[in-house]
Design an enzyme around this catalytic site. Structure first.
Site, mmCIF file in Angstrom:
data_model
loop_
_atom_site.group_PDB
_atom_site.id
_atom_site.type_symbol
_atom_site.label_atom_id
_atom_site.label_comp_id
_atom_site.label_asym_id
_atom_site.label_seq_id
_atom_site.Cartn_x
_atom_site.Cartn_y
_atom_site.Cartn_z
ATOM 1 N N ASP A 13 20.048 15.606 -26.246
ATOM 2 C CA ASP A 13 21.364 14.984 -26.458
ATOM 3 C C ASP A 13 22.323 15.177 -25.292
ATOM 4 O O ASP A 13 23.543 15.240 -25.472
ATOM 5 C CB ASP A 13 22.019 15.517 -27.757
ATOM 6 C CG ASP A 13 21.143 15.274 -28.957
ATOM 7 O OD1 ASP A 13 20.392 14.285 -28.952
ATOM 8 O OD2 ASP A 13 21.205 16.085 -29.902
ATOM 9 N N GLY A 34 17.281 10.196 -30.143
ATOM 10 C CA GLY A 34 18.369 9.276 -30.486
ATOM 11 C C GLY A 34 19.208 9.106 -29.240
ATOM 12 O O GLY A 34 19.929 10.020 -28.859
ATOM 13 N N HIS A 35 19.053 7.979 -28.568
ATOM 14 C CA HIS A 35 19.739 7.760 -27.295
ATOM 15 C C HIS A 35 20.848 6.727 -27.497
ATOM 16 O O HIS A 35 20.589 5.579 -27.846
ATOM 17 C CB HIS A 35 18.735 7.296 -26.219
ATOM 18 C CG HIS A 35 17.708 8.352 -25.901
ATOM 19 N ND1 HIS A 35 16.685 8.165 -25.011
ATOM 20 C CD2 HIS A 35 17.570 9.625 -26.359
ATOM 21 C CE1 HIS A 35 15.964 9.273 -24.946
ATOM 22 N NE2 HIS A 35 16.475 10.170 -25.759
HETATM 23 P P1 GDP Z 1 20.737 11.510 -25.491
HETATM 24 O O1 GDP Z 1 19.854 11.800 -26.641
HETATM 25 O O2 GDP Z 1 20.539 12.452 -24.357
HETATM 26 O O3 GDP Z 1 20.685 10.080 -25.054
HETATM 27 O O4 GDP Z 1 22.231 11.768 -26.015
HETATM 28 P P2 GDP Z 1 22.838 11.312 -27.423
HETATM 29 O O5 GDP Z 1 23.047 9.855 -27.409
HETATM 30 O O6 GDP Z 1 22.062 11.895 -28.538
HETATM 31 O O7 GDP Z 1 24.202 12.105 -27.418
HETATM 32 C C1 GDP Z 1 25.134 11.980 -26.391
HETATM 33 C C2 GDP Z 1 26.475 11.573 -27.010
HETATM 34 O O8 GDP Z 1 27.506 11.747 -26.053
HETATM 35 C C3 GDP Z 1 26.540 10.104 -27.388
HETATM 36 O O9 GDP Z 1 27.391 9.959 -28.488
HETATM 37 C C4 GDP Z 1 27.151 9.440 -26.155
HETATM 38 O O10 GDP Z 1 27.842 8.240 -26.463
HETATM 39 C C5 GDP Z 1 28.121 10.496 -25.722
HETATM 40 N N1 GDP Z 1 28.371 10.591 -24.267
HETATM 41 C C6 GDP Z 1 27.509 10.401 -23.241
HETATM 42 N N2 GDP Z 1 28.108 10.695 -22.066
HETATM 43 C C7 GDP Z 1 29.374 11.059 -22.380
HETATM 44 C C8 GDP Z 1 30.484 11.512 -21.605
HETATM 45 O O11 GDP Z 1 30.418 11.648 -20.395
HETATM 46 N N3 GDP Z 1 31.624 11.823 -22.286
HETATM 47 C C9 GDP Z 1 31.739 11.718 -23.646
HETATM 48 N N4 GDP Z 1 32.893 12.043 -24.215
HETATM 49 N N5 GDP Z 1 30.708 11.305 -24.409
HETATM 50 C C10 GDP Z 1 29.539 10.998 -23.770
HETATM 51 P P1 IMO Z 2 17.037 13.299 -27.755
HETATM 52 O O1 IMO Z 2 16.010 12.499 -27.030
HETATM 53 C C1 IMO Z 2 18.094 17.010 -29.797
HETATM 54 C C2 IMO Z 2 14.924 19.057 -32.001
HETATM 55 C C3 IMO Z 2 15.038 19.093 -33.513
HETATM 56 C C4 IMO Z 2 14.327 20.378 -33.817
HETATM 57 C C5 IMO Z 2 13.209 20.411 -32.790
HETATM 58 C C6 IMO Z 2 11.883 19.881 -33.303
HETATM 59 O O2 IMO Z 2 17.971 12.495 -28.556
HETATM 60 O O3 IMO Z 2 17.706 14.266 -26.842
HETATM 61 P P2 IMO Z 2 10.916 17.513 -34.021
HETATM 62 O O4 IMO Z 2 11.530 16.383 -34.789
HETATM 63 O O5 IMO Z 2 10.543 17.163 -32.641
HETATM 64 O O6 IMO Z 2 9.825 18.176 -34.777
HETATM 65 O O7 IMO Z 2 12.080 18.614 -33.921
HETATM 66 O O8 IMO Z 2 13.637 19.588 -31.716
HETATM 67 N N1 IMO Z 2 14.979 17.699 -31.411
HETATM 68 C C7 IMO Z 2 16.028 17.223 -30.742
HETATM 69 N N2 IMO Z 2 17.243 17.759 -30.515
HETATM 70 N N3 IMO Z 2 17.783 15.816 -29.262
HETATM 71 C C8 IMO Z 2 16.555 15.268 -29.451
HETATM 72 O O9 IMO Z 2 16.165 14.122 -28.843
HETATM 73 C C9 IMO Z 2 15.632 15.961 -30.253
HETATM 74 N N4 IMO Z 2 14.368 15.696 -30.669
HETATM 75 C C10 IMO Z 2 13.969 16.780 -31.363
HETATM 76 O O10 IMO Z 2 16.374 19.106 -33.932
HETATM 77 O O11 IMO Z 2 15.174 21.466 -33.562
HETATM 78 MG MG MG Z 3 20.002 12.256 -28.688
#
Ligand code: GDP
Ligand code: IMO
Ligand code: MG
Length: 476
Positions: free
Chosen positions: A68, A95-96
């Site tokens: 994340d 979850g991107h």
């Molecule tokens: P990922 O899994 O690495 O793609 O990240 P996620 O989408 O799960 O979580 C990142 C969250 O931070 C999302 O809600 C993005 O919209 C938000 N985000 C990404 N970059 C920034 C930033 O520079 N500032 C803020 N405030 N939010 C950001």
């Molecule tokens: P992105 O790509 C954050 C974490 C889960 C759990 C552990 C194992 O959005 O960064 P799993 O479902 O793989 O058996 O879970 O890994 N986890 C993540 N945490 N971002 C993710 O993906 C994750 N994918 C798995 O919360 O602790």
């Molecule tokens: Mg994510």
């Protein structure tokens, strides 16, 4: 001694071939991807030409923490510079988040380049694919006018997640009680177990007549395991939507992924590999057993796409300006106080896949240096810098105190040790940084914070993301 018209520097084949004297030379040009070193030596000698390093190959964007980090936004930002975006591991546990036409989209299975017309997106063999999630996502993407039959390709070697994988994930987690991993329950662990256990069904199998027989055989195996867990839930609804999704999946572009991608590379196409999860969740190097089931680090690109290591060029590692983790497991800099709560509130730290609150804390440079090393990070992207705008003081973890001793390395078994973070405190910038576009305008204390990180992790912070929007990024 060579006396070169262009200096002793590298030039591209395209530039070299523009020189009239070049045409008469017998030089085999392998590909426009390569740099040539050309020396112009005095007559009667001719040019000397040597093949050197690759110019355009595969770049990688991946997470350096526990997931994340904002990878989705960063991939979406860089996507226009690439021909192909490829997911190489993980599955719908990812979850991107991206913003398209002002709307928030969360992608779980499809690479984050899908909204750029003309960009090819590939789901690689290293991914575990849930057809149900994929179908749902394709419907969302189609509502933006994107035709996935034109720009989405799936490797026939990609492993399938079937309904009983999800049931096994659920059963296995609940059997662990207190020690549960905090899995997203998407069936990731059981699906990878079937891959390494050599039982899995793969996307290419869908095209075989024997698919249904193989499916039933695998389901029976899983049912025996589920009996051991005393799992009694009815999953017939899951199975119904699975078979609907399978029909849909059959209509998509199923390709021989490793030839597809290597042929594109040979044609000079630029590839961006998109990581899921984060390096501290890597099955080998993360905080085992609180990890995911794939290799999330840059080495995973080779096995997850079928590209050779020398084809990897830049590795962009994404880190938040602070740190979060969702699910169980060690997190030395976690803040279980009002400051942690404030980070969660300002950063809107709730899981994009499960909606669970993310655990929040200060940036951990011991872990970050470790993951920069494991990945061979060439550029660091620091996201969510704007979230720190309101904080008076910022802590940065520079060492772990374990049994009274300060350590700078990530220990073997983090979850069994009591780790006390050693902090260096920085002054916050207390400025709204979210509208800044120019590096020269970043607050001085933010530059000091970044310089310290640069030096500590021995990798340069090249980009600072200061908001969720596509345009909110500063190139340093
Ligand atoms: P990922 O899994 O690495 O793609 O990240 P996620 O989408 O799960 O979580 C990142 C969250 O931070 C999302 O809600 C993005 O919209 C938000 N985000 C990404 N970059 C920034 C930033 O520079 N500032 C803020 N405030 N939010 C950001
Ligand atoms: P992105 O790509 C954050 C974490 C889960 C759990 C552990 C194992 O959005 O960064 P799993 O479902 O793989 O058996 O879970 O890994 N986890 C993540 N945490 N971002 C993710 O993906 C994750 N994918 C798995 O919360 O602790
Ligand atoms: Mg994510």
């Amino acid at each position: 001694m060579a006396n070169s018209q262009w200096g002793n520097s590298f030039i591209t084949i395209q530039d070299a071939t523009k020189h009239p004297a070049f045409y008469n030379r017998h030089i085999k040009i392998l590909s426009n991807n390569y740099k040539l070193k050309i020396f112009l030596v005095e007559p009667p000698h001719s040019y000397f030409c040597g093949l050197t390093t690759a110019l355009f190959m595969v770049d990688v964007i991946l997470g350096l923490q526990w997931g994340d980090e904002g990878k989705g936004k960063i991939v979406d930002y860089f996507a226009p510079q690439y021909d192909i975006i490829a997911r190489f591991q993980g599955g719908p546990n990812a979850g991107h988040t991206l913003y398209v036409e002002g709307k928030k989209i969360v992608l779980h299975q499809i690479p984050s380049g899908i909204f750029h017309q003309g960009t090819i997106n590939i789901i690689g063999n290293g991914v575990v694919l849930d057809p149900v999630t994929l179908k749902r996502e394709c419907d969302t993407v189609a509502s933006f006018g994107i035709d996935v039959r034109k720009n989405l390709f799936i490797s026939q070697r990609t492993n399938l997640i079937i309904p009983t994988h999800r049931a096994l994930d659920k059963a296995s987690e609940s059997s662990k009680g207190e020690g549960k991993i905090g899995s997203t329950l998407k069936g990731i662990g059981p699906a990878y177990m079937d891959k390494t256990g050599r039982n899995a069904l793969r996307v290419g199998d869908l095209l075989e007549k024997s698919f249904i027989t193989s499916y039933i055989k695998l389901r029976l195996k899983h049912e025996k395991l589920l009996d051991n867990f005393h799992f009694i839930e009815d999953i017939s609804a899951w199975e119904e939507e699975f078979f609907e999704a399978i029909e849909f999946l059959r209509t998509l572009n199923i390709v021989n992924g490793e030839y597809f991608i290597n042929n594109k590379i040979s044609e000079g196409k630029k590839v961006l590999a998109e990581g899921a999860q984060g390096s501290m969740l890597d099955v080998d190097f993360g905080t085992f057993p609180f990890v995911t089931s794939s290799n999330t680090i840059s080495a995973g690109v080779c096995t997850g796409l079928g590209v050779a290591p020398q084809k990897i060029r830049e590795v962009l590692g994404v880190t938040k300006a602070y740190c979060t983790r969702v699910g169980g497991g060690p997190f030395p800099t976690e803040l279980e106080d009002a400051t942690g709560e404030e980070l969660r509130k300002i950063g809107n730290e709730f899981g994009a896949t499960t909606g669970r609150p993310r655990r929040c804390g200060w940036i951990d440079l011991v872990a970050l240096k470790y993951t920069c090393m494991l990945n061979g990070v060439t550029q660091v992207v620091m996201t969510k810098a704007d979230v720190l705008d309101a904080f008076k003081d910022l802590n940065v973890c520079t060492a772990y105190k374990i049994n009274g001793e300060e350590k700078n390395e990530v220990p073997f078994q983090m979850s069994r040790l009591k780790i006390e973070p050693v902090y260096k405190t920085f002054k916050g910038w207390n400025t709204d940084s979210s509208q800044i576009k120019d590096a020269a305008l970043l607050p001085k204390s933010m530059s000091t914070y970044i310089s310290f990180i640069n030096e500590y992790v021995e990798a340069p912070v090249k980009y600072v993301s200061n908001g969720p929007g596509r345009e909110q990024i500063v190139h340093l």
